[in-house]
Scaffold this motif. Sequence first.
Motif, mmCIF file in Angstrom:
data_model
loop_
_atom_site.group_PDB
_atom_site.id
_atom_site.type_symbol
_atom_site.label_atom_id
_atom_site.label_comp_id
_atom_site.label_asym_id
_atom_site.label_seq_id
_atom_site.Cartn_x
_atom_site.Cartn_y
_atom_site.Cartn_z
ATOM 1 N N LEU A 155 0.834 -1.205 0.000
ATOM 2 C CA LEU A 155 0.000 0.000 0.000
ATOM 3 C C LEU A 155 0.868 1.253 0.000
ATOM 4 C CD1 LEU A 155 -2.825 -1.140 2.491
ATOM 5 C CD2 LEU A 155 -3.018 -0.859 0.003
ATOM 6 N N GLU A 156 1.979 1.201 0.737
ATOM 7 C CA GLU A 156 2.914 2.344 0.746
ATOM 8 C C GLU A 156 3.484 2.542 -0.664
ATOM 9 O OE1 GLU A 156 4.095 4.286 3.441
ATOM 10 O OE2 GLU A 156 2.807 3.370 4.971
ATOM 11 N N ASP A 157 3.801 1.423 -1.345
ATOM 12 C CA ASP A 157 4.307 1.521 -2.722
ATOM 13 C C ASP A 157 3.274 2.147 -3.668
ATOM 14 O OD1 ASP A 157 6.743 0.498 -2.087
ATOM 15 O OD2 ASP A 157 6.344 -1.539 -2.825
ATOM 16 N N TYR A 158 2.003 1.865 -3.401
ATOM 17 C CA TYR A 158 0.943 2.481 -4.226
ATOM 18 C C TYR A 158 0.778 3.969 -3.882
ATOM 19 C CZ TYR A 158 -0.761 -2.222 -5.558
ATOM 20 O OH TYR A 158 -0.887 -3.494 -6.047
ATOM 21 N N GLY A 159 1.453 4.411 -2.795
ATOM 22 C CA GLY A 159 1.414 5.838 -2.437
ATOM 23 C C GLY A 159 0.459 6.177 -1.299
ATOM 24 N N LEU A 160 -0.087 5.142 -0.621
ATOM 25 C CA LEU A 160 -1.011 5.408 0.486
ATOM 26 C C LEU A 160 -0.234 5.573 1.790
ATOM 27 C CD1 LEU A 160 -2.941 4.281 -1.707
ATOM 28 C CD2 LEU A 160 -4.239 3.178 0.109
ATOM 29 N N GLU A 161 -0.769 6.413 2.707
ATOM 30 C CA GLU A 161 -0.130 6.628 4.009
ATOM 31 C C GLU A 161 -0.993 6.057 5.118
ATOM 32 O OE1 GLU A 161 0.821 10.749 4.734
ATOM 33 O OE2 GLU A 161 1.860 10.873 2.803
ATOM 34 N N GLU A 162 -0.312 5.538 6.156
ATOM 35 C CA GLU A 162 -1.039 4.913 7.261
ATOM 36 C C GLU A 162 -1.705 5.979 8.144
ATOM 37 O OE1 GLU A 162 1.179 2.032 9.481
ATOM 38 O OE2 GLU A 162 -0.617 1.416 10.616
ATOM 39 N N GLY A 163 -2.943 5.701 8.527
ATOM 40 C CA GLY A 163 -3.696 6.623 9.382
ATOM 41 C C GLY A 163 -3.904 6.067 10.777
ATOM 42 N N ALA A 164 -4.466 6.883 11.627
ATOM 43 C CA ALA A 164 -4.799 6.482 12.996
ATOM 44 C C ALA A 164 -5.979 7.336 13.442
ATOM 45 C CB ALA A 164 -3.604 6.723 13.906
ATOM 46 N N ASN A 165 -6.572 6.942 14.560
ATOM 47 C CA ASN A 165 -7.702 7.710 15.087
ATOM 48 C C ASN A 165 -7.350 9.190 15.222
ATOM 49 O OD1 ASN A 165 -10.186 6.168 16.012
ATOM 50 N ND2 ASN A 165 -8.541 4.797 16.609
ATOM 51 N N SER A 166 -6.101 9.430 15.697
ATOM 52 C CA SER A 166 -5.668 10.805 15.971
ATOM 53 C C SER A 166 -5.208 11.531 14.705
ATOM 54 C CB SER A 166 -4.519 10.769 16.976
ATOM 55 O OG SER A 166 -3.518 9.905 16.477
ATOM 56 N N LYS A 167 -4.911 10.755 13.637
ATOM 57 C CA LYS A 167 -4.406 11.374 12.404
ATOM 58 C C LYS A 167 -4.925 10.590 11.191
ATOM 59 C CE LYS A 167 -0.004 12.797 10.312
ATOM 60 N NZ LYS A 167 -0.117 12.038 9.056
ATOM 61 N N PRO A 168 -6.128 10.865 10.756
ATOM 62 C CA PRO A 168 -6.700 10.107 9.640
ATOM 63 C C PRO A 168 -5.822 10.203 8.390
ATOM 64 C CG PRO A 168 -8.331 11.597 10.591
ATOM 65 C CD PRO A 168 -7.034 11.927 11.232
ATOM 66 N N ALA A 169 -5.702 9.101 7.665
ATOM 67 C CA ALA A 169 -4.939 9.099 6.409
ATOM 68 C C ALA A 169 -5.595 8.125 5.436
ATOM 69 C CB ALA A 169 -3.475 8.778 6.665
ATOM 70 N N GLN A 170 -4.775 7.291 4.742
ATOM 71 C CA GLN A 170 -5.350 6.522 3.632
ATOM 72 C C GLN A 170 -5.515 5.031 3.868
ATOM 73 O OE1 GLN A 170 -2.404 8.478 1.613
ATOM 74 N NE2 GLN A 170 -3.729 9.857 0.491
ATOM 75 N N TYR A 171 -4.794 4.485 4.856
ATOM 76 C CA TYR A 171 -5.053 3.074 5.201
ATOM 77 C C TYR A 171 -4.791 2.831 6.691
ATOM 78 C CZ TYR A 171 -0.075 1.814 5.504
ATOM 79 O OH TYR A 171 1.233 1.720 5.891
ATOM 80 N N VAL A 172 -5.384 1.770 7.216
ATOM 81 C CA VAL A 172 -5.181 1.383 8.617
ATOM 82 C C VAL A 172 -5.007 -0.131 8.709
ATOM 83 C CG1 VAL A 172 -6.233 3.278 9.924
ATOM 84 C CG2 VAL A 172 -7.696 1.554 8.894
ATOM 85 N N VAL A 173 -4.294 -0.578 9.746
ATOM 86 C CA VAL A 173 -3.967 -2.003 9.897
ATOM 87 C C VAL A 173 -4.226 -2.452 11.332
ATOM 88 C CG1 VAL A 173 -2.087 -3.709 9.734
ATOM 89 C CG2 VAL A 173 -2.061 -1.706 8.259
ATOM 90 N N GLU A 174 -4.703 -3.690 11.466
ATOM 91 C CA GLU A 174 -4.798 -4.288 12.811
ATOM 92 C C GLU A 174 -4.508 -5.780 12.719
ATOM 93 O OE1 GLU A 174 -7.186 -2.276 15.848
ATOM 94 O OE2 GLU A 174 -8.564 -3.856 15.241
ATOM 95 N N LYS A 175 -3.865 -6.291 13.777
ATOM 96 C CA LYS A 175 -3.538 -7.718 13.779
ATOM 97 C C LYS A 175 -4.786 -8.559 14.044
ATOM 98 C CE LYS A 175 0.377 -6.900 16.263
ATOM 99 N NZ LYS A 175 1.239 -7.116 17.377
ATOM 100 N N ALA A 176 -4.890 -9.715 13.358
ATOM 101 C CA ALA A 176 -6.012 -10.624 13.609
ATOM 102 C C ALA A 176 -5.704 -11.524 14.800
ATOM 103 C CB ALA A 176 -6.301 -11.479 12.388
ATOM 104 N N PHE A 177 -4.422 -11.706 15.098
ATOM 105 C CA PHE A 177 -3.991 -12.395 16.318
ATOM 106 C C PHE A 177 -2.545 -12.015 16.579
ATOM 107 C CE2 PHE A 177 -3.785 -15.359 12.760
ATOM 108 C CZ PHE A 177 -2.524 -15.954 12.837
ATOM 109 N N LEU A 178 -2.031 -12.405 17.742
ATOM 110 C CA LEU A 178 -0.790 -11.772 18.193
ATOM 111 C C LEU A 178 0.490 -12.174 17.458
ATOM 112 C CD1 LEU A 178 -1.085 -11.029 22.001
ATOM 113 C CD2 LEU A 178 -0.965 -9.431 20.084
ATOM 114 N N ASP A 179 0.664 -13.427 17.012
ATOM 115 C CA ASP A 179 1.938 -13.753 16.352
ATOM 116 C C ASP A 179 1.744 -13.980 14.853
ATOM 117 O OD1 ASP A 179 2.008 -17.292 16.842
ATOM 118 O OD2 ASP A 179 0.456 -15.907 17.465
#
Length: 284
Positions: free
Chosen positions: A260-284
Amino acid sequence: MTEMTTVTDTAAPAPKLPTLPDAQTVTEVKHWTDRLFSFRCTRPASLRFRSGEFVMIGLMGDPDPKTGKQKPLLRAYSIASPSWDEELEFYSIKVQDGPLTSKLQHIEVGDQIILRPKPVGTLVHDALLPGKRIWFFATGTGFAPFASLLREPQTYEDYDEVIITHTCREAGELQYGHDLIEALKDDELLNDVIGDGFWKKIKYYPTTTREKSPKMGRITDLMRKGEAFEDLGVAPINPQDDRAMVCGNLAFNLEIKAMLEDYGLEEGANSKPAQYVVEKAFLD
Ligand SMILES: Cc1cc2nc3c(=O)[nH]c(=O)nc-3n(C[C@H](O)[C@H](O)[C@H](O)COP(=O)(O)OP(=O)(O)OC[C@H]3O[C@@H](n4cnc5c(N)ncnc54)[C@H](O)[C@@H]3O)c2cc1C
Ligand SMILES: NC(=O)c1ccc[n+]([C@@H]2O[C@H](COP(=O)([O-])OP(=O)(O)OC[C@H]3O[C@@H](n4cnc5c(N)ncnc54)[C@H](OP(=O)(O)O)[C@@H]3O)[C@@H](O)[C@H]2O)c1
């Protein structure tokens, strides 16, 4: 005599059932494969959450061999139901020797689970800037937050197209997602609230990696080859139009994040909205 007996019975303190802290009652359980199940439970009246967030849920652990005391055994779980639902839904793995899920997989209707009503998470609309197309990328139980967001009216208000990709090892592991998306077509409430035929905005792209199915391969590879975009009939991802949410295993998250970074998107967060977000489905 009869009267006296009645009075005595009524006066006697009723035996107390052990009550779990933050207890909620299971209302439905469905087993999808020998590794996956979903269940619904009551929702605490005070619980407000944003579609896509997760909470801690669990059961009481085994008694401590020395003290006999039991402590809650809690794990993070995405809420699979949307924020407006009267009940809560969860989609769960069954890990045979997993401390929680070796037990949780045996819950039945009427049983109690523990639910800590403190929702958090990054897979929320608030963390993204406006766009035309939203991509939901899931592997395995990472589908759970998208089960919520696919039933969330804001998803269809904010975007013209909603693309959900789900990669699993085996075909049976796609069934929960497949059925949920099919059910949207006949969901009178959602068709009423969001608009008749809202579900036509969805493009569903299920793939398997270790069992034959109509589309095989990891979504990452299929995107790199351009095959996924061709199949879906959409242009490759670009930062003007596309927004993305990612939920899978760690290796998947890292790989898709780099893409996604290669496509030019930037990671967002609740405090700083941007173009994509990620969360783990489990810990390892
Ligand atoms: C933010 C977040 C959200 C989560 N949401 C969900 C959810 O909606 N549904 C869900 O089933 N789990 C979810 N998990 C994982 C969950 O917290 C537990 O790990 C899972 O319920 C297993 O618990 P356990 O005590 O039986 O085993 P654990 O000791 O927690 O895990 C044992 C091993 O099982 C494997 N494993 C654990 N969870 C999964 C999984 N979901 N899929 C495949 N392998 C797994 C891992 O290899 C792990 O090391 C989430 C985790 C995080 C961090
Ligand atoms: N699923 C099962 O049938 C099964 C059975 C017994 C035990 N387990 C164990 O349970 C744990 C989780 O298994 P899981 O199948 O739920 O989840 P998983 O291993 O995270 O795999 C889910 C899907 O994600 C794909 N994937 C993995 N890494 C990727 C990446 N970097 N990029 C793109 N796609 C990627 C996998 O493809 P690949 O197949 O190509 O890796 C698979 O199709 C593992 O430790 C596993 O050993 C799983």
